[in-house]
Write a protein that holds these residues in place. Structure first.
Motif, mmCIF file in Angstrom:
data_model
loop_
_atom_site.group_PDB
_atom_site.id
_atom_site.type_symbol
_atom_site.label_atom_id
_atom_site.label_comp_id
_atom_site.label_asym_id
_atom_site.label_seq_id
_atom_site.Cartn_x
_atom_site.Cartn_y
_atom_site.Cartn_z
ATOM 1 N N THR A 37 4.375 -2.416 -1.049
ATOM 2 C CA THR A 37 4.274 -2.528 -2.517
ATOM 3 C C THR A 37 2.798 -2.678 -2.899
ATOM 4 N N PRO A 38 2.467 -2.526 -4.184
ATOM 5 C CA PRO A 38 1.133 -2.961 -4.596
ATOM 6 C C PRO A 38 1.091 -4.499 -4.487
ATOM 7 N N THR A 39 -0.084 -5.091 -4.250
ATOM 8 C CA THR A 39 -0.168 -6.555 -4.257
ATOM 9 C C THR A 39 -0.113 -7.058 -5.698
ATOM 10 N N SER A 40 -0.773 -6.321 -6.581
ATOM 11 C CA SER A 40 -0.809 -6.698 -7.993
ATOM 12 C C SER A 40 -0.670 -5.432 -8.831
ATOM 13 N N PRO A 41 -0.089 -5.527 -10.030
ATOM 14 C CA PRO A 41 0.054 -4.318 -10.855
ATOM 15 C C PRO A 41 -1.272 -3.778 -11.389
ATOM 16 N N HIS A 42 -2.347 -4.581 -11.273
ATOM 17 C CA HIS A 42 -3.642 -4.129 -11.791
ATOM 18 C C HIS A 42 -4.766 -4.712 -10.946
ATOM 19 N N THR A 43 -6.004 -4.352 -11.289
ATOM 20 C CA THR A 43 -7.153 -4.911 -10.584
ATOM 21 C C THR A 43 -7.585 -6.194 -11.299
ATOM 22 N N PHE A 61 -7.809 -8.686 -5.265
ATOM 23 C CA PHE A 61 -8.833 -8.580 -6.308
ATOM 24 C C PHE A 61 -10.252 -8.497 -5.726
ATOM 25 N N CYS A 62 -10.457 -9.092 -4.536
ATOM 26 C CA CYS A 62 -11.811 -9.141 -3.954
ATOM 27 C C CYS A 62 -12.020 -8.097 -2.854
ATOM 28 N N GLY A 63 -11.005 -7.285 -2.557
ATOM 29 C CA GLY A 63 -11.184 -6.224 -1.570
ATOM 30 C C GLY A 63 -11.315 -6.699 -0.138
ATOM 31 N N VAL A 64 -10.577 -7.772 0.218
ATOM 32 C CA VAL A 64 -10.590 -8.264 1.597
ATOM 33 C C VAL A 64 -9.145 -8.354 2.102
ATOM 34 N N VAL A 65 -9.005 -8.706 3.390
ATOM 35 C CA VAL A 65 -7.671 -8.820 3.970
ATOM 36 C C VAL A 65 -7.179 -10.263 3.810
ATOM 37 N N CYS A 112 -7.154 -1.177 -0.359
ATOM 38 C CA CYS A 112 -6.540 0.148 -0.459
ATOM 39 C C CYS A 112 -7.258 0.940 -1.546
ATOM 40 N N GLY A 113 -8.546 1.132 -1.402
ATOM 41 C CA GLY A 113 -9.292 1.937 -2.356
ATOM 42 C C GLY A 113 -9.674 1.175 -3.615
ATOM 43 N N PHE A 114 -10.151 1.953 -4.602
ATOM 44 C CA PHE A 114 -10.705 1.353 -5.816
ATOM 45 C C PHE A 114 -10.164 2.025 -7.055
ATOM 46 N N SER A 115 -10.132 1.250 -8.142
ATOM 47 C CA SER A 115 -9.798 1.821 -9.436
ATOM 48 C C SER A 115 -10.907 1.377 -10.387
ATOM 49 N N ASP A 116 -11.643 2.309 -10.944
ATOM 50 C CA ASP A 116 -12.797 1.997 -11.795
ATOM 51 C C ASP A 116 -13.755 1.002 -11.142
ATOM 52 N N GLY A 117 -13.998 1.193 -9.872
ATOM 53 C CA GLY A 117 -14.964 0.347 -9.177
ATOM 54 C C GLY A 117 -14.443 -1.010 -8.748
ATOM 55 N N LEU A 118 -13.158 -1.286 -8.994
ATOM 56 C CA LEU A 118 -12.595 -2.577 -8.590
ATOM 57 C C LEU A 118 -11.557 -2.378 -7.480
ATOM 58 N N PRO A 119 -11.540 -3.309 -6.507
ATOM 59 C CA PRO A 119 -10.652 -3.139 -5.355
ATOM 60 C C PRO A 119 -9.165 -3.182 -5.738
ATOM 61 N N ALA A 138 -1.623 2.833 -9.027
ATOM 62 C CA ALA A 138 -0.588 3.754 -8.531
ATOM 63 C C ALA A 138 -1.212 4.874 -7.703
ATOM 64 N N ASP A 139 -2.333 5.435 -8.180
ATOM 65 C CA ASP A 139 -3.010 6.505 -7.445
ATOM 66 C C ASP A 139 -3.445 6.036 -6.061
ATOM 67 N N SER A 140 -4.076 4.862 -6.005
ATOM 68 C CA SER A 140 -4.541 4.332 -4.712
ATOM 69 C C SER A 140 -3.367 4.142 -3.763
ATOM 70 N N LEU A 141 -2.265 3.572 -4.293
ATOM 71 C CA LEU A 141 -1.106 3.329 -3.447
ATOM 72 C C LEU A 141 -0.513 4.651 -2.946
ATOM 73 N N ASN A 142 -0.430 5.648 -3.833
ATOM 74 C CA ASN A 142 0.142 6.932 -3.431
ATOM 75 C C ASN A 142 -0.699 7.608 -2.352
ATOM 76 N N SER A 143 -2.031 7.503 -2.467
ATOM 77 C CA SER A 143 -2.874 8.079 -1.405
ATOM 78 C C SER A 143 -2.641 7.354 -0.092
ATOM 79 N N ALA A 144 -2.471 6.021 -0.170
ATOM 80 C CA ALA A 144 -2.245 5.253 1.060
ATOM 81 C C ALA A 144 -0.921 5.667 1.702
ATOM 82 N N ILE A 145 0.088 5.871 0.861
ATOM 83 C CA ILE A 145 1.402 6.284 1.375
ATOM 84 C C ILE A 145 1.281 7.651 2.063
ATOM 85 N N GLU A 146 0.543 8.572 1.444
ATOM 86 C CA GLU A 146 0.323 9.894 2.053
ATOM 87 C C GLU A 146 -0.362 9.760 3.401
#
Lengths: 481, 96
Positions: free
Chosen positions: A399-405, A183-187, A441-448, A275-283
């Motif tokens: 996997t995604p860490t969370s289903p949403h931001t 949620f905070c965009g860190v490791v 792994c990127g952003f969705s609507d400005g959220l990590p 899903a979009d962010s994860l798919n780009s990461a997979i690519e």
């Protein structure tokens, strides 16, 4: 700004005497002063003590001494015991509790020269996924102050994201490092169960609790994980396994590594942006030479129900120690011992801690043990076996860490069950004791968005290696506040 | 399964927790919801499955049975946290 440095950068600048530890600590303290009124990541700030330690570190550096973290400021989650410093677990029952000893991981960081500058907020006793369950107020997400930072290590993750420190320590029982890191965009990394000592963590679920690093980069996680790993005579569940040189391992190539994609984690109503962010990461990882394999983990859908039997059961037992007798809030008003217990606990514990104690007490009580606790421990076996089998065919699972931001503060706090479902992607690795890291792994609507990599037991090096290659080849977004 | 008020009172007593009338009602509803959700575990066949409590396969980690004295200063600090002490021991109300 010095407070924005990574561990790696700070090490070099301190070693070359480009900066002093005093300047570095001051920069972090100033950042806390400037931003923590809004973020509320810190429960206690140790301004005076931290500056004394920083001066000492500078003197040692001037004499040519060197330790890996010498002079580097960090923040620890407030359920980790820190000697002589208030340690509250964000509970009213421990509001004035001064820890009489250091947790083993704190001793190790101290021996490496790290300087504790603050204690971070959490969901009371680490019960939660949003840091809204703290007795001392909600922590806000630095990317959007109207949203939660995730939890339970929300204070630690928010502090790292907002550059209040160089790194932080958290604890993870069923996602409590990975969820807020995402949620905070860190490791944020949860090592294998038994990889690092639990001695001095305020116990929650003893069979899944682990401490771990929350950092700005993968290399920093590699540095801290190496320092805190190892056996401890005070925690007999620590395992004598080789501790790899993670910093060296993460430099290796990932060509030919097999990554499993469990279909159950991609069809369970995840947000389109995630899903979009994860798919780009997979690519991206494909381009870098990794091979992807579709796998299925059908029993992981039972991970949350299993977790919410196992955890409350162990919580009800572990939190029995808060009884108003030896430490913490004590209500002496009643007539006998029972009254002291019940009054002190009734007054000192918050709603979620009470709910979990009640649920666990019920699940372990006569007549219900077999139906709940034993049943959950058996399904846990199936989840563990299934993940172990999968990890024989692939090197790691993505996997995604969370289903949403990050969600809005207050949005789900009235429905405990909805909050429990926040843990849907993170509990399986905890129940199976596997290492897992959440990587920005990127952003969705400005959220990590966070990507979770799960590895075989004690194989932290492989997930870190893949995470590092991804990090090197993706853009890092800077937080502007 | 629906937990009645008397069930919640019984659990609270077992857990040594004072709960207000409001809490009794609220937790009754919430715990019933959570238990309803957890009941899906009953659909899993676990007939020949052993329970898991330990995931790393460690068994019987032994250590020497020797006294390891807690440093005096730390011991005193720990005692200082207790509401009542006497002769370096925690004092409690009579048990019997």
């Amino acid at each position: 700004m010095l407070n924005e440095l990574t561990i790696k950068e700070a090490q070099e600048k301190l070693k070359n005497k480009e900066i002093s530890s005093v300047d570095l600590v001051k920069a972090c303290l100033e950042r806390i002063k400037k931003t923590d009124e809004k973020v509320k990541a810190c429960v206690s700030v140790l301004e005076e003590g931290a500056l004394v330690e920083a001066k000492k570190a500078d003197e040692r550096i001037a004499k040519g001494e060197w330790e890996e973290l010498l002079g580097i400021p960090y923040i620890a989650k407030d359920n980790i015991m820190t000697r002589g410093v208030r340690t509250t677990a964000s509970s009213k029952i421990l509001e004035n509790y001064i820890a009489p000893y250091d947790a083993t991981i704190i001793k190790k960081i101290k021996a490496a020269g790290g300087i504790l500058i603050a204690k971070a907020n959490l969901d009371e006793f680490a019960h939660g996924a949003s840091t809204e369950n703290s007795a001392f107020g909600t922590t806000h997400n630095p990317w959007d102050l109207s949203r939660v930072p995730g939890g339970s290590s929300g204070g630690s993750a928010a502090a790292v994201a907002a550059n209040m420190c160089i790194f932080a320590l958290g604890t993870d029982t069923g996602g409590s490092i990975r969820c807020p890191a995402s949620f905070c965009g860190v490791v944020g990394m949860k090592p294998t169960y038994g990889r690092a000592s639990r001695f001095g963590l305020i116990a929650m679920t003893s069979s899944t609790d682990v401490p771990g690093p929350i950092t700005k980069t993968i290399e920093d996680t590699a540095i801290i994980q190496k320092i805190i790993s190892g056996t401890d005579k005070n925690d007999l569940t620590t395992v004598d396994e080789k501790i790899d040189d993670y910093q060296e391992e993460i430099q290796k190539d990932i060509k030919g590594l097999k990554i499993g994609l469990p279909k159950e984690f991609f069809e369970e109503g995840i947000d389109a942006g995630v899903a979009d962010s994860l798919n780009s990461a997979i690519e991206k990882l494909k381009e870098l030479g990794a091979e992807f394999v579709d796998i299925s983990l059908p029993n992981t859908k039972y991970a949350v129900p299993v977790y919410y039997i196992v955890t409350p059961s162990e919580v009800s037992s572990n939190l029995a120690r808060f009884d108003g007798i030896r430490y913490g809030l004590s209500d002496q008003g009643g007539s006998d011992l029972f009254d002291i217990y019940a009054h002190s606990r009734g007054k000192g514990l918050g709603p979620e801690a009470k709910r979990r104690i009640m649920l666990g007490t019920y699940a372990l009580s006569a007549g219900y043990y077999d139906a709940y606790y034993l049943k959950a421990q058996k399904v846990r076996t199936l989840i563990k076996q299934e993940m172990d089998e999968a990890l024989k065919k692939v090197d790691l699972i993505l996997t995604p860490t969370s289903p949403h931001t990050a969600f809005k503060i207050g949005e789900q706090s009235n429905d405990p069950l909805k909050m429990y479902l926040e843990d849907i992607f993170v509990t399986s690795a905890s129940l199976a004791g596997l290492p897992a890291v959440s990587v920005p792994c990127g952003f969705s609507d400005g959220l990590p968005v966070g990507m979770q990599l799960i590895g075989s037991r004690f194989d932290e090096k492989t997930i870190l290696r893949v995470a590092k290659k991804y990090e090197e080849n993706s853009e890092k977004a800077e937080l502007k506040t | 399964m629906k937990l009645e008020k008397k069930d919640i009172e019984h659990i609270a007593r077992l857990a040594r927790l004072d709960l207000s009338e409001q809490e009794l009602k609220e937790y009754g509803d919430q715990l019933s919801d959570v238990l309803g959700y957890i009941n899906q575990l009953q659909e899993v066949n676990t007939d020949s499955v052993e329970p898991t409590a330990q995931v790393t396969g460690l068994e019987n980690s032994l250590r020497e049975d020797t006294v390891d004295n807690w440093p005096e200063a730390e011991r005193e600090e720990a005692l200082a946290e207790a509401p009542e002490t006497e002769d370096h021991q925690v004092k409690v109300k009579r048990v019997l």
